[in-house]
Design a protein around this motif. Structure first.
Motif, PDB file in Angstrom:
ATOM      1  N   GLY A 111      49.697  45.766  -8.984  1.00 42.08           N
ATOM      2  CA  GLY A 111      50.059  45.114  -7.735  1.00 42.08           C
ATOM      3  C   GLY A 111      50.532  46.068  -6.656  1.00 42.08           C
ATOM      4  N   LEU A 112      50.047  47.313  -6.690  1.00 37.86           N
ATOM      5  CA  LEU A 112      50.478  48.322  -5.720  1.00 37.86           C
ATOM      6  C   LEU A 112      49.584  48.310  -4.488  1.00 37.86           C
ATOM      7  CD1 LEU A 112      51.141  51.324  -8.157  1.00 37.86           C
ATOM      8  CD2 LEU A 112      52.652  49.405  -7.566  1.00 37.86           C
ATOM      9  N   LYS A 113      50.095  48.943  -3.421  1.00 36.05           N
ATOM     10  CA  LYS A 113      49.324  49.102  -2.192  1.00 36.05           C
ATOM     11  C   LYS A 113      49.364  50.573  -1.774  1.00 36.05           C
ATOM     12  CE  LYS A 113      50.405  44.482  -0.387  1.00 36.05           C
ATOM     13  NZ  LYS A 113      51.046  43.752   0.755  1.00 36.05           N
ATOM     14  N   PRO A 114      48.363  51.025  -1.001  1.00 39.58           N
ATOM     15  CA  PRO A 114      48.359  52.427  -0.566  1.00 39.58           C
ATOM     16  C   PRO A 114      49.470  52.714   0.443  1.00 39.58           C
ATOM     17  CG  PRO A 114      46.156  51.463  -0.428  1.00 39.58           C
ATOM     18  CD  PRO A 114      47.116  50.341  -0.636  1.00 39.58           C
ATOM     19  N   SER A 115      49.999  53.910   0.365  1.00 38.02           N
ATOM     20  CA  SER A 115      50.914  54.432   1.380  1.00 38.02           C
ATOM     21  C   SER A 115      50.092  54.973   2.547  1.00 38.02           C
ATOM     22  CB  SER A 115      51.746  55.566   0.779  1.00 38.02           C
ATOM     23  OG  SER A 115      50.902  56.695   0.519  1.00 38.02           O
ATOM     24  N   PRO A 116      50.719  55.373   3.650  1.00 39.81           N
ATOM     25  CA  PRO A 116      49.958  56.004   4.739  1.00 39.81           C
ATOM     26  C   PRO A 116      49.230  57.277   4.312  1.00 39.81           C
ATOM     27  CG  PRO A 116      52.083  55.270   5.547  1.00 39.81           C
ATOM     28  CD  PRO A 116      52.110  55.104   4.052  1.00 39.81           C
ATOM     29  N   LEU A 117      49.638  57.877   3.182  1.00 38.84           N
ATOM     30  CA  LEU A 117      48.970  59.079   2.684  1.00 38.84           C
ATOM     31  C   LEU A 117      47.802  58.746   1.760  1.00 38.84           C
ATOM     32  CD1 LEU A 117      52.030  61.394   1.887  1.00 38.84           C
ATOM     33  CD2 LEU A 117      50.925  60.900   4.082  1.00 38.84           C
ATOM     34  N   ASP A 158      60.858  54.615   9.858  1.00 42.74           N
ATOM     35  CA  ASP A 158      60.712  55.970  10.422  1.00 42.74           C
ATOM     36  C   ASP A 158      59.398  56.642  10.045  1.00 42.74           C
ATOM     37  OD1 ASP A 158      63.162  55.742  11.632  1.00 42.74           O
ATOM     38  OD2 ASP A 158      64.252  56.730  10.002  1.00 42.74           O
ATOM     39  N   ARG A 159      58.840  56.313   8.900  1.00 43.57           N
ATOM     40  CA  ARG A 159      57.599  56.914   8.412  1.00 43.57           C
ATOM     41  C   ARG A 159      57.594  58.446   8.503  1.00 43.57           C
ATOM     42  NH1 ARG A 159      52.543  53.053   8.055  1.00 43.57           N
ATOM     43  NH2 ARG A 159      53.719  51.238   7.390  1.00 43.57           N
ATOM     44  N   PRO A 160      58.554  59.092   7.841  1.00 42.87           N
ATOM     45  CA  PRO A 160      58.586  60.563   7.880  1.00 42.87           C
ATOM     46  C   PRO A 160      57.351  61.197   7.264  1.00 42.87           C
ATOM     47  CG  PRO A 160      60.069  59.725   6.187  1.00 42.87           C
ATOM     48  CD  PRO A 160      59.629  58.543   6.998  1.00 42.87           C
ATOM     49  N   CYS A 161      56.612  60.432   6.433  1.00 35.76           N
ATOM     50  CA  CYS A 161      55.402  60.974   5.808  1.00 35.76           C
ATOM     51  C   CYS A 161      54.305  61.237   6.826  1.00 35.76           C
ATOM     52  CB  CYS A 161      54.895  60.025   4.732  1.00 35.76           C
ATOM     53  SG  CYS A 161      54.359  58.420   5.364  1.00 35.76           S
ATOM     54  N   LEU A 162      54.457  60.726   8.040  1.00 32.65           N
ATOM     55  CA  LEU A 162      53.463  60.979   9.086  1.00 32.65           C
ATOM     56  C   LEU A 162      53.972  61.944  10.150  1.00 32.65           C
ATOM     57  CD1 LEU A 162      52.064  57.357   9.649  1.00 32.65           C
ATOM     58  CD2 LEU A 162      51.099  59.195   8.244  1.00 32.65           C
ATOM     59  N   LYS A 163      55.132  62.567   9.893  1.00 35.59           N
ATOM     60  CA  LYS A 163      55.747  63.397  10.924  1.00 35.59           C
ATOM     61  C   LYS A 163      56.086  64.803  10.468  1.00 35.59           C
ATOM     62  CE  LYS A 163      58.006  59.288  12.878  1.00 35.59           C
ATOM     63  NZ  LYS A 163      59.308  58.618  13.145  1.00 35.59           N
ATOM     64  N   GLY A 195      55.460  74.797  -2.200  1.00 35.76           N
ATOM     65  CA  GLY A 195      56.291  73.626  -2.470  1.00 35.76           C
ATOM     66  C   GLY A 195      55.595  72.297  -2.386  1.00 35.76           C
ATOM     67  N   GLY A 196      54.296  72.288  -2.086  1.00 31.33           N
ATOM     68  CA  GLY A 196      53.574  71.030  -2.024  1.00 31.33           C
ATOM     69  C   GLY A 196      53.484  70.454  -0.627  1.00 31.33           C
ATOM     70  N   CYS A 197      52.791  69.347  -0.518  1.00 32.19           N
ATOM     71  CA  CYS A 197      52.540  68.682   0.758  1.00 32.19           C
ATOM     72  C   CYS A 197      53.853  68.278   1.420  1.00 32.19           C
ATOM     73  CB  CYS A 197      51.666  67.459   0.523  1.00 32.19           C
ATOM     74  SG  CYS A 197      51.457  66.402   1.970  1.00 32.19           S
ATOM     75  N   LEU A 198      54.066  68.715   2.645  1.00 39.84           N
ATOM     76  CA  LEU A 198      55.306  68.410   3.348  1.00 39.84           C
ATOM     77  C   LEU A 198      55.426  66.924   3.665  1.00 39.84           C
ATOM     78  CD1 LEU A 198      55.505  71.439   5.820  1.00 39.84           C
ATOM     79  CD2 LEU A 198      56.417  71.234   3.500  1.00 39.84           C
ATOM     80  N   ASP A 199      54.322  66.297   3.985  1.00 40.62           N
ATOM     81  CA  ASP A 199      54.363  64.860   4.251  1.00 40.62           C
ATOM     82  C   ASP A 199      54.753  64.081   2.996  1.00 40.62           C
ATOM     83  OD1 ASP A 199      53.829  64.765   6.951  1.00 40.62           O
ATOM     84  OD2 ASP A 199      51.676  64.485   6.735  1.00 40.62           O
ATOM     85  N   ARG A 200      54.161  64.431   1.888  1.00 41.75           N
ATOM     86  CA  ARG A 200      54.480  63.728   0.640  1.00 41.75           C
ATOM     87  C   ARG A 200      55.945  63.923   0.262  1.00 41.75           C
ATOM     88  NH1 ARG A 200      50.924  64.333  -4.972  1.00 41.75           N
ATOM     89  NH2 ARG A 200      51.789  62.507  -6.064  1.00 41.75           N
ATOM     90  N   ASN A 201      56.420  65.142   0.407  1.00 42.51           N
ATOM     91  CA  ASN A 201      57.812  65.431   0.067  1.00 42.51           C
ATOM     92  C   ASN A 201      58.799  64.779   1.022  1.00 42.51           C
ATOM     93  OD1 ASN A 201      58.245  67.410  -2.303  1.00 42.51           O
ATOM     94  ND2 ASN A 201      56.461  68.259  -1.261  1.00 42.51           N
ATOM     95  N   ALA A 202      58.346  64.390   2.204  1.00 37.92           N
ATOM     96  CA  ALA A 202      59.240  63.757   3.172  1.00 37.92           C
ATOM     97  C   ALA A 202      59.507  62.297   2.848  1.00 37.92           C
ATOM     98  CB  ALA A 202      58.640  63.856   4.575  1.00 37.92           C
ATOM     99  N   CYS A 203      58.708  61.698   1.972  1.00 38.92           N
ATOM    100  CA  CYS A 203      58.908  60.285   1.613  1.00 38.92           C
ATOM    101  C   CYS A 203      60.267  60.133   0.929  1.00 38.92           C
ATOM    102  CB  CYS A 203      57.786  59.819   0.693  1.00 38.92           C
ATOM    103  SG  CYS A 203      58.012  58.115   0.108  1.00 38.92           S
ATOM    104  N   PRO A 204      61.071  59.154   1.350  1.00 38.66           N
ATOM    105  CA  PRO A 204      62.418  59.008   0.782  1.00 38.66           C
ATOM    106  C   PRO A 204      62.468  58.241  -0.532  1.00 38.66           C
ATOM    107  CG  PRO A 204      62.099  57.386   2.508  1.00 38.66           C
ATOM    108  CD  PRO A 204      60.851  58.229   2.482  1.00 38.66           C
ATOM    109  N   TYR A 205      61.336  57.754  -1.032  1.00 39.78           N
ATOM    110  CA  TYR A 205      61.357  56.886  -2.214  1.00 39.78           C
ATOM    111  C   TYR A 205      60.945  57.637  -3.475  1.00 39.78           C
ATOM    112  CZ  TYR A 205      61.496  53.336   1.421  1.00 39.78           C
ATOM    113  OH  TYR A 205      61.842  52.601   2.521  1.00 39.78           O
ATOM    114  N   GLY A 206      61.585  57.269  -4.578  1.00 37.99           N
ATOM    115  CA  GLY A 206      61.223  57.827  -5.877  1.00 37.99           C
ATOM    116  C   GLY A 206      61.496  59.310  -6.016  1.00 37.99           C
ATOM    117  N   THR A 207      62.437  59.837  -5.244  1.00 41.01           N
ATOM    118  CA  THR A 207      62.645  61.289  -5.231  1.00 41.01           C
ATOM    119  C   THR A 207      63.106  61.843  -6.576  1.00 41.01           C
ATOM    120  OG1 THR A 207      64.853  60.919  -4.318  1.00 41.01           O
ATOM    121  CG2 THR A 207      63.088  61.390  -2.759  1.00 41.01           C
TER     122      THR A 207
END
Length: 226
Positions: A111-117, A158-163, A195-207
């Protein structure tokens, strides 16, 4: 089949993998073939949460010849394939050609949906999870319907994954593959390579499930070789 499902989950766990659920194909679906060649009636998805499989993969890799191509795919095929053989299923991989609709299967299963990434957003793991394969069975497997989950991206204003990307590789228009690849390969792409994708690492969930830098660097190196 309950005992079989539990057995499959236990067998996968020996390599840090998890059974992520599954479903039965509808009678009018063009299901892929099972082990016997007949259309599969059920599919079970196999994946990971966080980087739990990494030590198992690294120990396997140390025993392989240098320069093995696509080592993570090869390891996944080997360990999931062994489970499939034990329980009479057919193992398939996200990298198989022609491609199978793994993302659609995952959305249907959990039951998941895609993120902006483009990565599916999980309510617990955030963006730090993956699907490594699936098991196809000729038998019908009774599984519960997926729970309805909150799509965390809908709650994120805020969608930091796009910024966070220096070249705006991800946007509402999609993924700028060449811009991302050029940056990662270039002199200014070292933070991404290390260190990996900066957008992906900016996501605040599941850190708490975020892949360690070593794991992210491995995946980024594989991407940069494309």
């Amino acid at each position: 089949m309950r005992g079989t499902i539990e057995g499959i989950a236990a067998a996968l766990a020996t390599n840090g993998l998890i059974l992520r659920g599954g479903f039965r194909f509808a009678s009018d679906e063009a299901a892929p073939a099972s082990l016997s060649g007949a259309p599969a009636k059920s599919v079970l998805l196999v994946g990971q949460a966080g980087a739990i499989p990494w030590p198992h993969f690294r120990r396997w890799l140390e025993r392989q010849a240098r320069g093995i191509a696509n080592p993570l795919d090869t390891w996944s095929r080997e360990v999931i394939g062994a489970v499939a053989q034990e329980f009479g299923g057919r193992m398939v991989s996200p990298s198989d050609r022609p491609y199978l609709p793994f993302q659609q299967w995952a959305m249907r299963t959990e039951g998941l949906k895609p993120s902006p990434l483009g990565i599916l957003m999980h309510p617990e793991y955030g963006l730090w999870h993956a699907y490594r394969g699936a098991l196809l069975f000729e038998e019908e497997i009774l599984l519960p319907e997926p729970h309805k989950t909150i799509h965390l991206c809908d709650t994120c204003a805020d969608r930091p994954c796009l910024k966070s990307c220096p070249v705006d590789a991800y946007s509402e228009q999609g993924f700028a593959h060449q811009a991302c690849l050029g940056h990662v390969r270039g002199a200014r792409g070292e933070p991404c390579r290390v260190g990996g994708c900066l957008d992906r690492n900016a996501c605040p969930y599941g850190t708490e499930h975020r892949y360690p830098p070593e794991v992210q660097a491995f995946h980024m190196a594989a991407f940069a070789r494309l």
